[in-house]
Design a protein around this motif. Structure first.
Motif, PDB file in Angstrom:
ATOM      1  N   ALA A 142       0.830  -1.202   0.000  1.00  0.00           N
ATOM      2  CA  ALA A 142       0.000   0.000   0.000  1.00  0.00           C
ATOM      3  C   ALA A 142       0.872   1.262   0.000  1.00  0.00           C
ATOM      4  O   ALA A 142       0.586   2.237  -0.716  1.00  0.00           O
ATOM      5  CB  ALA A 142      -0.925  -0.006   1.212  1.00  0.00           C
ATOM      6  N   ALA A 143       1.935   1.245   0.806  1.00  0.00           N
ATOM      7  CA  ALA A 143       2.840   2.397   0.833  1.00  0.00           C
ATOM      8  C   ALA A 143       3.542   2.562  -0.513  1.00  0.00           C
ATOM      9  O   ALA A 143       3.690   3.685  -1.022  1.00  0.00           O
ATOM     10  CB  ALA A 143       3.859   2.224   1.954  1.00  0.00           C
ATOM     11  N   GLU A 144       3.969   1.425  -1.089  1.00  0.00           N
ATOM     12  CA  GLU A 144       4.606   1.499  -2.404  1.00  0.00           C
ATOM     13  C   GLU A 144       3.635   2.003  -3.458  1.00  0.00           C
ATOM     14  O   GLU A 144       3.996   2.790  -4.342  1.00  0.00           O
ATOM     15  CB  GLU A 144       5.152   0.134  -2.807  1.00  0.00           C
ATOM     16  CG  GLU A 144       6.372  -0.300  -2.011  1.00  0.00           C
ATOM     17  CD  GLU A 144       6.866  -1.677  -2.433  1.00  0.00           C
ATOM     18  OE1 GLU A 144       6.082  -2.387  -3.107  1.00  0.00           O
ATOM     19  OE2 GLU A 144       8.011  -2.020  -2.096  1.00  0.00           O
ATOM     20  N   HIS A 145       2.366   1.557  -3.331  1.00  0.00           N
ATOM     21  CA  HIS A 145       1.351   1.973  -4.287  1.00  0.00           C
ATOM     22  C   HIS A 145       1.165   3.487  -4.234  1.00  0.00           C
ATOM     23  O   HIS A 145       1.101   4.163  -5.278  1.00  0.00           O
ATOM     24  CB  HIS A 145       0.025   1.265  -3.963  1.00  0.00           C
ATOM     25  CG  HIS A 145      -1.101   1.634  -4.885  1.00  0.00           C
ATOM     26  ND1 HIS A 145      -1.927   2.725  -4.661  1.00  0.00           N
ATOM     27  CD2 HIS A 145      -1.534   1.065  -6.048  1.00  0.00           C
ATOM     28  CE1 HIS A 145      -2.800   2.810  -5.624  1.00  0.00           C
ATOM     29  NE2 HIS A 145      -2.598   1.818  -6.486  1.00  0.00           N
ATOM     30  N   GLU A 146       1.107   4.042  -3.061  1.00  0.00           N
ATOM     31  CA  GLU A 146       0.924   5.478  -2.905  1.00  0.00           C
ATOM     32  C   GLU A 146       2.139   6.239  -3.458  1.00  0.00           C
ATOM     33  O   GLU A 146       1.985   7.258  -4.145  1.00  0.00           O
ATOM     34  CB  GLU A 146       0.714   5.814  -1.436  1.00  0.00           C
ATOM     35  CG  GLU A 146       0.458   7.292  -1.195  1.00  0.00           C
ATOM     36  CD  GLU A 146       0.200   7.593   0.273  1.00  0.00           C
ATOM     37  OE1 GLU A 146       0.103   8.787   0.622  1.00  0.00           O
ATOM     38  OE2 GLU A 146       0.107   6.632   1.071  1.00  0.00           O
ATOM     39  N   ALA A 147       3.341   5.716  -3.164  1.00  0.00           N
ATOM     40  CA  ALA A 147       4.556   6.379  -3.650  1.00  0.00           C
ATOM     41  C   ALA A 147       4.644   6.323  -5.174  1.00  0.00           C
ATOM     42  O   ALA A 147       5.007   7.309  -5.835  1.00  0.00           O
ATOM     43  CB  ALA A 147       5.791   5.733  -3.031  1.00  0.00           C
ATOM     44  N   ILE A 148       4.291   5.148  -5.734  1.00  0.00           N
ATOM     45  CA  ILE A 148       4.341   5.006  -7.197  1.00  0.00           C
ATOM     46  C   ILE A 148       3.334   5.933  -7.857  1.00  0.00           C
ATOM     47  O   ILE A 148       3.628   6.598  -8.858  1.00  0.00           O
ATOM     48  CB  ILE A 148       4.090   3.542  -7.598  1.00  0.00           C
ATOM     49  CG1 ILE A 148       5.262   2.655  -7.152  1.00  0.00           C
ATOM     50  CG2 ILE A 148       3.867   3.424  -9.104  1.00  0.00           C
ATOM     51  CD1 ILE A 148       5.014   1.178  -7.333  1.00  0.00           C
ATOM     52  N   GLU A 149       2.134   6.001  -7.286  1.00  0.00           N
ATOM     53  CA  GLU A 149       1.106   6.870  -7.858  1.00  0.00           C
ATOM     54  C   GLU A 149       1.556   8.334  -7.827  1.00  0.00           C
ATOM     55  O   GLU A 149       1.399   9.066  -8.822  1.00  0.00           O
ATOM     56  CB  GLU A 149      -0.211   6.704  -7.098  1.00  0.00           C
ATOM     57  CG  GLU A 149      -1.353   7.513  -7.708  1.00  0.00           C
ATOM     58  CD  GLU A 149      -2.654   7.283  -6.963  1.00  0.00           C
ATOM     59  OE1 GLU A 149      -3.720   7.401  -7.598  1.00  0.00           O
ATOM     60  OE2 GLU A 149      -2.605   7.003  -5.751  1.00  0.00           O
ATOM     61  N   SER A 150       2.124   8.772  -6.710  1.00  0.00           N
ATOM     62  CA  SER A 150       2.602  10.151  -6.601  1.00  0.00           C
ATOM     63  C   SER A 150       3.707  10.431  -7.628  1.00  0.00           C
ATOM     64  O   SER A 150       3.734  11.498  -8.265  1.00  0.00           O
ATOM     65  CB  SER A 150       3.130  10.423  -5.191  1.00  0.00           C
ATOM     66  OG  SER A 150       2.100  10.281  -4.236  1.00  0.00           O
ATOM     67  N   SER A 151       4.604   9.451  -7.795  1.00  0.00           N
ATOM     68  CA  SER A 151       5.701   9.637  -8.749  1.00  0.00           C
ATOM     69  C   SER A 151       5.181   9.711 -10.174  1.00  0.00           C
ATOM     70  O   SER A 151       5.637  10.549 -10.973  1.00  0.00           O
ATOM     71  CB  SER A 151       6.704   8.490  -8.615  1.00  0.00           C
ATOM     72  OG  SER A 151       7.291   8.482  -7.328  1.00  0.00           O
ATOM     73  N   LEU A 152       4.231   8.839 -10.509  1.00  0.00           N
ATOM     74  CA  LEU A 152       3.690   8.852 -11.863  1.00  0.00           C
ATOM     75  C   LEU A 152       2.926  10.143 -12.155  1.00  0.00           C
ATOM     76  O   LEU A 152       3.010  10.690 -13.255  1.00  0.00           O
ATOM     77  CB  LEU A 152       2.785   7.640 -12.074  1.00  0.00           C
ATOM     78  CG  LEU A 152       3.488   6.277 -12.164  1.00  0.00           C
ATOM     79  CD1 LEU A 152       2.471   5.160 -12.293  1.00  0.00           C
ATOM     80  CD2 LEU A 152       4.451   6.253 -13.348  1.00  0.00           C
ATOM     81  N   LEU A 153       2.185  10.630 -11.164  1.00  0.00           N
ATOM     82  CA  LEU A 153       1.467  11.890 -11.354  1.00  0.00           C
ATOM     83  C   LEU A 153       2.447  13.054 -11.522  1.00  0.00           C
ATOM     84  O   LEU A 153       2.236  13.950 -12.345  1.00  0.00           O
ATOM     85  CB  LEU A 153       0.533  12.136 -10.165  1.00  0.00           C
ATOM     86  CG  LEU A 153      -0.689  11.202 -10.086  1.00  0.00           C
ATOM     87  CD1 LEU A 153      -1.454  11.428  -8.796  1.00  0.00           C
ATOM     88  CD2 LEU A 153      -1.614  11.416 -11.296  1.00  0.00           C
ATOM     89  N   ALA A 154       3.519  13.023 -10.710  1.00  0.00           N
ATOM     90  CA  ALA A 154       4.540  14.076 -10.847  1.00  0.00           C
ATOM     91  C   ALA A 154       5.208  14.003 -12.213  1.00  0.00           C
ATOM     92  O   ALA A 154       5.498  15.040 -12.842  1.00  0.00           O
ATOM     93  CB  ALA A 154       5.584  13.933  -9.739  1.00  0.00           C
ATOM     94  N   ILE A 171       6.231   5.191 -20.407  1.00  0.00           N
ATOM     95  CA  ILE A 171       5.289   5.875 -19.511  1.00  0.00           C
ATOM     96  C   ILE A 171       3.894   5.278 -19.652  1.00  0.00           C
ATOM     97  O   ILE A 171       3.174   5.060 -18.654  1.00  0.00           O
ATOM     98  CB  ILE A 171       5.271   7.386 -19.814  1.00  0.00           C
ATOM     99  CG1 ILE A 171       6.619   8.013 -19.439  1.00  0.00           C
ATOM    100  CG2 ILE A 171       4.138   8.075 -19.055  1.00  0.00           C
ATOM    101  CD1 ILE A 171       6.747   9.468 -19.826  1.00  0.00           C
ATOM    102  N   SER A 172       3.490   4.979 -20.905  1.00  0.00           N
ATOM    103  CA  SER A 172       2.182   4.354 -21.128  1.00  0.00           C
ATOM    104  C   SER A 172       2.108   2.992 -20.449  1.00  0.00           C
ATOM    105  O   SER A 172       1.113   2.649 -19.785  1.00  0.00           O
ATOM    106  CB  SER A 172       1.922   4.232 -22.623  1.00  0.00           C
ATOM    107  OG  SER A 172       0.695   3.585 -22.862  1.00  0.00           O
ATOM    108  N   LEU A 173       3.185   2.197 -20.587  1.00  0.00           N
ATOM    109  CA  LEU A 173       3.215   0.891 -19.938  1.00  0.00           C
ATOM    110  C   LEU A 173       3.267   1.015 -18.423  1.00  0.00           C
ATOM    111  O   LEU A 173       2.705   0.184 -17.702  1.00  0.00           O
ATOM    112  CB  LEU A 173       4.413   0.087 -20.437  1.00  0.00           C
ATOM    113  CG  LEU A 173       4.275  -0.499 -21.848  1.00  0.00           C
ATOM    114  CD1 LEU A 173       5.578  -1.127 -22.295  1.00  0.00           C
ATOM    115  CD2 LEU A 173       3.152  -1.533 -21.894  1.00  0.00           C
ATOM    116  N   LEU A 174       3.937   2.067 -17.940  1.00  0.00           N
ATOM    117  CA  LEU A 174       3.978   2.269 -16.489  1.00  0.00           C
ATOM    118  C   LEU A 174       2.571   2.430 -15.917  1.00  0.00           C
ATOM    119  O   LEU A 174       2.252   1.859 -14.855  1.00  0.00           O
ATOM    120  CB  LEU A 174       4.825   3.509 -16.154  1.00  0.00           C
ATOM    121  CG  LEU A 174       6.335   3.328 -16.132  1.00  0.00           C
ATOM    122  CD1 LEU A 174       7.037   4.680 -15.971  1.00  0.00           C
ATOM    123  CD2 LEU A 174       6.757   2.398 -14.994  1.00  0.00           C
TER     124      LEU A 174
END
Length: 441
Positions: free
Chosen positions: A32-44, A74-77
């Motif tokens: 869950a923590a990784e998910h939140e960090a990944i989402e924030s990074s992708l949005l940034a 990025i699309s695959l990410l």
């Protein structure tokens, strides 16, 4: 702690112990923590200014190739993130069914959290995989996403760093170039007429080409830092910009020298005219004196006098023409050469005048010596001595006749000196006489 018992692997065979409740909860919290960090990074990454610039730019070269791959990454990410989210959601739903999950639920959770339970589209365009799809564990999925994210961020950050640094510096240098060109034009430094004018044209063309290349292919101007694995580790490559800046500085110094030449040119031209005029007058005086010497002095070798320095006068006219046409790069070296040669010409003219008038100077010295001895004889009351009068008259006729034989006249003066000296021996000489006698020894 793990609960003994197998869980299905990718091949359906047991591959390890089944996770316990606490292990499942810790794994879910970590994911869950990784998910939140990944989402924030992708949005940034999605909102990064460099990415928006890359999407809107007409790219070429290295940047076009790498950005094409990066866009796919990025699309695959985002596709991988969706798969990651779905897997995490399924695991959370399964874990929320019972406070104390059954063995079957733990086995299924273990497969979701540790097994290769995530089916993904092929990444053949990025990794060269020939498969139409592939199955990964969450850990491997996160590792791949981290790697691709770092690569994508590196491309975006590097391009953005080049765009932030070089175009602005090129524009500032171009503005300085424009000011330099205006100044150069005002002092006659133009293409085809002055080397610095040609240099300015080359610098202008280089800066125009450099800016276009930087805008369309920024990654071609990026120097990665050796040994650095951080995204965007490195710095913009400014070698071409630096060469243009140095070339412009060289031209600016040349134009400053041209300004100095322009300000000083008129004074130097006036001095040259004066020096050459004096040389001409001196040579004219020498030619006139030579005619006088040939008429008044016999049996004397009189050196010839050269004509006026025609070549120097022609070059002086050329220098004035360069000044009028603002051809300073030609005027400056010509002035330096002319100044030295004009000084040499004036010295030569003076030496020629001295050499030509030497016989007249000798005659004047003999006349002075003869008159000095006559005055000495008169002071001692021997002016009427027949022998002295005779020898004086002989010497005087030779010195005041034309043409004058200097050798014979000198001998006559010496005879008069010796006769006067012999006649004055019995007498006491005074201080005034000693100076005359001392001059004849």
């Amino acid at each position: 702690m793990g609960v003994p018992g197998p869980f299905p692997s990718f091949a359906g065979a047991p591959d390890g112990p089944v996770m316990g409740r606490e292990e499942v909860d810790r794994a879910l919290a970590k994911l869950a923590a990784e998910h939140e960090a990944i989402e924030s990074s992708l949005l940034a990454l999605q909102d990064h200014a460099g990415r928006r610039l890359l999407e809107g730019a007409e790219l070429t070269g290295v940047t076009k190739d790498r950005w094409s791959t990066t866009e796919q990454a990025i699309s695959l990410l985002w596709s991988y993130f969706d798969a990651y989210s779905e897997a995490l959601t399924r695991a959370r739903e399964l874990r929320s069914r019972h406070r104390w999950p059954t063995q079957e639920e733990l086995t299924e959770l273990t497969e979701l959290l540790c097994g290769t339970a995530i089916t993904l589209p092929s990444s053949a365009t990025l990794g060269g995989s020939p498969l139409l799809s592939e199955e990964l564990s969450l850990d491997r999925l996160v590792d791949r996403m981290n790697r691709w994210y770092a690569e994508a961020l590196g491309v975006i950050v590097s391009a953005d760093a080049v765009w932030s640094a070089l175009p602005a510096r090129i524009d500032m240098l171009s503005a300085e170039l424009h000011r330099t060109r205006s100044l150069a034009h005002s002092v006659g430094v133009r293409p085809g007429e002055h080397p610095s004018g040609d240099d300015l044209e080359q610098i202008t063309a280089e800066l125009t080409a450099l800016r276009a290349e930087v805008v369309s292919d920024p990654l071609a101007f990026w120097k990665p830092a050796g040994g650095s694995s951080a995204p965007g580790g490195g710095s913009p490559d400014t070698q071409r910009y630096d060469r243009s800046a140095r070339a412009l500085e060289d031209v600016r110094r040349e134009i400053e020298a041209v300004l100095d030449v322009r300000q000083d040119a008129e004074r130097r031209l006036m001095r040259l005219r004066d020096v050459l005029s004096r040389a001409d007058r001196t040579l004219a005086e020498a030619r006139q004196a030579r005619g006088e010497v040939l008429a008044k002095i016999a049996a004397s070798e009189v050196p010839a006098v050269s004509g006026p320095p025609t070549a120097l006068h022609e070059q002086l006219v050329a220098a004035a023409d360069y000044r009028r046409r603002s051809q300073w790069h030609r005027l400056s070296p010509l002035l330096e050469s002319l100044e030295q040669r004009a000084d040499d010409e004036l010295l030569r003219a003076r030496e020629s005048l001295t050499a030509v008038t030497a016989p007249l100077a000798v005659r004047a010295e003999l006349r002075g010596r003869l008159d000095a001895y006559k005055a000495k004889v008169a002071r001692h009351g021997m002016a009427e001595d027949p022998m002295l009068v005779e020898r004086y008259d002989v010497a005087r006729r030779m010195l005041w006749s034309a043409p004058c034989d200097l050798r014979a006249a000198e001998q006559a003066v010496l005879r008069y000196q010796r006769a006067a000296a012999e006649a004055l021996v019995p007498r006491q000489t005074g201080p005034a006489d000693e100076g005359i006698e001392g001059g004849t020894k």
